[in-house]
Design a protein around this motif. Structure first.
Motif, PDB file in Angstrom:
ATOM      1  N   ALA A  53      -8.333  29.270  -2.860  1.00 24.14           N
ATOM      2  CA  ALA A  53      -9.292  30.373  -2.976  1.00 24.14           C
ATOM      3  C   ALA A  53      -8.779  31.434  -3.948  1.00 24.14           C
ATOM      4  O   ALA A  53      -9.521  31.934  -4.807  1.00 24.14           O
ATOM      5  CB  ALA A  53      -9.553  30.990  -1.608  1.00 24.14           C
ATOM      6  N   THR A  54      -7.492  31.753  -3.822  1.00 20.36           N
ATOM      7  CA  THR A  54      -6.908  32.753  -4.723  1.00 20.36           C
ATOM      8  C   THR A  54      -6.873  32.237  -6.155  1.00 20.36           C
ATOM      9  O   THR A  54      -7.187  32.962  -7.109  1.00 20.36           O
ATOM     10  CB  THR A  54      -5.490  33.125  -4.263  1.00 20.36           C
ATOM     11  N   LEU A  55      -6.503  30.956  -6.329  1.00 17.87           N
ATOM     12  CA  LEU A  55      -6.498  30.371  -7.670  1.00 17.87           C
ATOM     13  C   LEU A  55      -7.882  30.420  -8.284  1.00 17.87           C
ATOM     14  O   LEU A  55      -8.045  30.762  -9.462  1.00 17.87           O
ATOM     15  CB  LEU A  55      -6.010  28.918  -7.605  1.00 17.87           C
ATOM     16  N   GLY A  56      -8.890  30.082  -7.484  1.00 15.92           N
ATOM     17  CA  GLY A  56     -10.258  30.107  -7.983  1.00 15.92           C
ATOM     18  C   GLY A  56     -10.668  31.494  -8.439  1.00 15.92           C
ATOM     19  O   GLY A  56     -11.305  31.660  -9.493  1.00 15.92           O
ATOM     20  N   LEU A  88      -7.724  22.708  -8.538  1.00 17.05           N
ATOM     21  CA  LEU A  88      -7.098  23.728  -7.702  1.00 17.05           C
ATOM     22  C   LEU A  88      -6.153  23.134  -6.668  1.00 17.05           C
ATOM     23  O   LEU A  88      -5.103  23.716  -6.380  1.00 17.05           O
ATOM     24  CB  LEU A  88      -8.191  24.548  -6.992  1.00 17.05           C
ATOM     25  N   THR A  89      -6.527  21.990  -6.083  1.00 14.93           N
ATOM     26  CA  THR A  89      -5.708  21.425  -4.998  1.00 14.93           C
ATOM     27  C   THR A  89      -4.307  21.084  -5.479  1.00 14.93           C
ATOM     28  O   THR A  89      -3.305  21.469  -4.859  1.00 14.93           O
ATOM     29  CB  THR A  89      -6.376  20.170  -4.421  1.00 14.93           C
ATOM     30  N   ALA A  90      -4.218  20.375  -6.595  1.00 22.84           N
ATOM     31  CA  ALA A  90      -2.902  20.007  -7.125  1.00 22.84           C
ATOM     32  C   ALA A  90      -2.122  21.246  -7.546  1.00 22.84           C
ATOM     33  O   ALA A  90      -0.909  21.343  -7.330  1.00 22.84           O
ATOM     34  CB  ALA A  90      -3.057  19.055  -8.305  1.00 22.84           C
ATOM     35  N   ALA A  91      -2.817  22.213  -8.144  1.00 23.75           N
ATOM     36  CA  ALA A  91      -2.141  23.432  -8.567  1.00 23.75           C
ATOM     37  C   ALA A  91      -1.653  24.244  -7.374  1.00 23.75           C
ATOM     38  O   ALA A  91      -0.616  24.907  -7.437  1.00 23.75           O
ATOM     39  CB  ALA A  91      -3.084  24.279  -9.425  1.00 23.75           C
ATOM     40  N   THR A  92      -2.381  24.175  -6.261  1.00 21.39           N
ATOM     41  CA  THR A  92      -1.946  24.858  -5.038  1.00 21.39           C
ATOM     42  C   THR A  92      -0.610  24.321  -4.564  1.00 21.39           C
ATOM     43  O   THR A  92       0.292  25.073  -4.184  1.00 21.39           O
ATOM     44  CB  THR A  92      -3.007  24.688  -3.930  1.00 21.39           C
ATOM     45  N   SER A  93      -0.466  22.999  -4.606  1.00 22.04           N
ATOM     46  CA  SER A  93       0.791  22.381  -4.164  1.00 22.04           C
ATOM     47  C   SER A  93       1.955  22.816  -5.038  1.00 22.04           C
ATOM     48  O   SER A  93       3.069  22.998  -4.557  1.00 22.04           O
ATOM     49  CB  SER A  93       0.661  20.854  -4.189  1.00 22.04           C
ATOM     50  N   LYS A  94       1.708  22.999  -6.328  1.00 21.43           N
ATOM     51  CA  LYS A  94       2.786  23.364  -7.253  1.00 21.43           C
ATOM     52  C   LYS A  94       3.125  24.845  -7.177  1.00 21.43           C
ATOM     53  O   LYS A  94       4.300  25.224  -7.195  1.00 21.43           O
ATOM     54  CB  LYS A  94       2.394  22.998  -8.683  1.00 21.43           C
ATOM     55  N   GLY A 114      -1.379  35.488 -15.002  1.00 19.51           N
ATOM     56  CA  GLY A 114      -2.671  34.811 -15.007  1.00 19.51           C
ATOM     57  C   GLY A 114      -2.675  33.582 -15.896  1.00 19.51           C
ATOM     58  O   GLY A 114      -3.240  32.541 -15.554  1.00 19.51           O
ATOM     59  N   LEU A 115      -2.028  33.690 -17.063  1.00 22.71           N
ATOM     60  CA  LEU A 115      -1.953  32.548 -17.966  1.00 22.71           C
ATOM     61  C   LEU A 115      -1.146  31.411 -17.352  1.00 22.71           C
ATOM     62  O   LEU A 115      -1.459  30.226 -17.550  1.00 22.71           O
ATOM     63  CB  LEU A 115      -1.334  32.969 -19.303  1.00 22.71           C
ATOM     64  N   ARG A 116      -0.105  31.742 -16.612  1.00 29.17           N
ATOM     65  CA  ARG A 116       0.713  30.716 -15.981  1.00 29.17           C
ATOM     66  C   ARG A 116      -0.096  29.930 -14.957  1.00 29.17           C
ATOM     67  O   ARG A 116       0.008  28.696 -14.877  1.00 29.17           O
ATOM     68  CB  ARG A 116       1.933  31.370 -15.326  1.00 29.17           C
ATOM     69  N   LEU A 117      -0.927  30.631 -14.169  1.00 29.39           N
ATOM     70  CA  LEU A 117      -1.786  29.929 -13.215  1.00 29.39           C
ATOM     71  C   LEU A 117      -2.830  29.084 -13.940  1.00 29.39           C
ATOM     72  O   LEU A 117      -3.153  27.966 -13.513  1.00 29.39           O
ATOM     73  CB  LEU A 117      -2.476  30.941 -12.299  1.00 29.39           C
TER      74      LEU A 117
END
Length: 290
Positions: A32-35, A20-26, A7-10
């Motif tokens: 939705a899951t990140l949120g 969220l969008t940029a983090a999704t690409s990485k 969780g901390l890594r995300l």
């Protein structure tokens, strides 16, 4: 409160990339899951970690505090992985310093790092202080004792400054002109000193340390340099004694948790020994080096 490293890594990815969008690409994890994961982490902490807007995610003060602690966990996890893998060169020791000190370390690389070391080395050159607390560097060479509680430092020497010019009275030297510094580099204490005392005679400027040195060596005018730079450069001559008010201390700084790691401790000891050996040059007491 049991926070998972996953969780901390995300959280780190979202915080560093700003949404969220940029983090999704990485990460490959859906927005939705990140949120949901970020919301779950906020419930665990009991505070909002981000201010959400159409332009992205901005850290709250609590989020900023968690970022510092999460980066410490990240550093520990990376160290654990390196220990487990036992891979040569995966551990890279980052040493931050100003342009002149970085150049000096580069010329003396064999004293700081060798091909037989089980770690790599990176010189992080910057005019401003690099944040060791957030692991942007492992070691720093600074002109002041560290005040942050998570940093430790030791005095390894002093640095003198003087005025230098090309000996021949050519071009700007003959006219009594000075070479100044522009841009980010103009915020150093020596650049401010030069502007305060000789600003009306500055005819030429360079926006980095090397360009100023080249201009002075070419005869464009007079400028101020650390003595370990000016006294080591054959085209230059010091015009007078070192300038007392510009003398600075030289501190080797490390994070208190990292200083005992083998790689950081090894590089730290080598740098300290190197600076002690060349102490006279840095103090302006040695006119020329081989």
């Amino acid at each position: 409160m049991d926070l998972s490293w996953d969780g901390l890594r995300l959280f780190l990815d979202v915080a560093r990339l700003g949404g969220l969008t940029a983090a999704t690409s990485k990460t490959g994890v859906s927005a939705a899951t990140l949120g949901r994961r970020i919301t779950a982490l906020e419930r665990q902490v009991g505070e909002r970690l981000f201010v959400r807007s159409q332009t992205g995610y901005r850290l709250t003060p609590v989020g900023e505090e968690l970022l510092v602690r999460a980066e410490e966990v990240e550093a520990s996890m990376l160290a654990l992985k390196r220990w487990k893998d036992g891979a040569i060169g995966e551990r890279v020791v980052q040493v931050s310093a100003g342009p002149w000190t970085s150049a000096f370390l580069g010329r003396q690389i064999g004293r700081v790092w060798t091909a037989t070391d089980r770690f790599g080395l990176e010189l992080v050159t910057a005019n401003q202080k690099v944040d060791i607390g957030r692991r942007h560097a492992d070691l720093g060479i600074r002109n002041q004792r560290p005040t942050e509680q998570w940093l430790v430092g030791r005095l390894i020497g002093k640095v003198a400054y003087g005025l230098y010019a090309r000996p021949e009275l050519v071009s700007g030297v003959a006219a009594g002109y000075f070479v100044g510094v522009a841009g980010e580099a103009s915020q150093t204490h020596s650049a401010r000193w030069l502007h305060a005392r000789h600003g009306d005679r500055i005819a030429v400027r360079g926006n980095d340390a090397l360009s100023v040195l080249e201009l002075v060596a070419a005869g464009a005018g007079i400028s101020v340099f650390p003595c370990f730079v000016g006294d080591s450069d054959p085209p230059l001559a010091r015009l007078a004694e070192a300038i007392p008010e510009l003398e600075t201390e030289q501190w080797l700084v490390a994070h208190h948790e990292e200083r005992h790691s083998f790689a950081v401790r090894t590089v730290s000891e080598r740098i300290a020994a190197l600076m002690r050996e060349h102490g006279a040059l840095f103090r302006g007491q040695q006119s020329r080096t081989n």
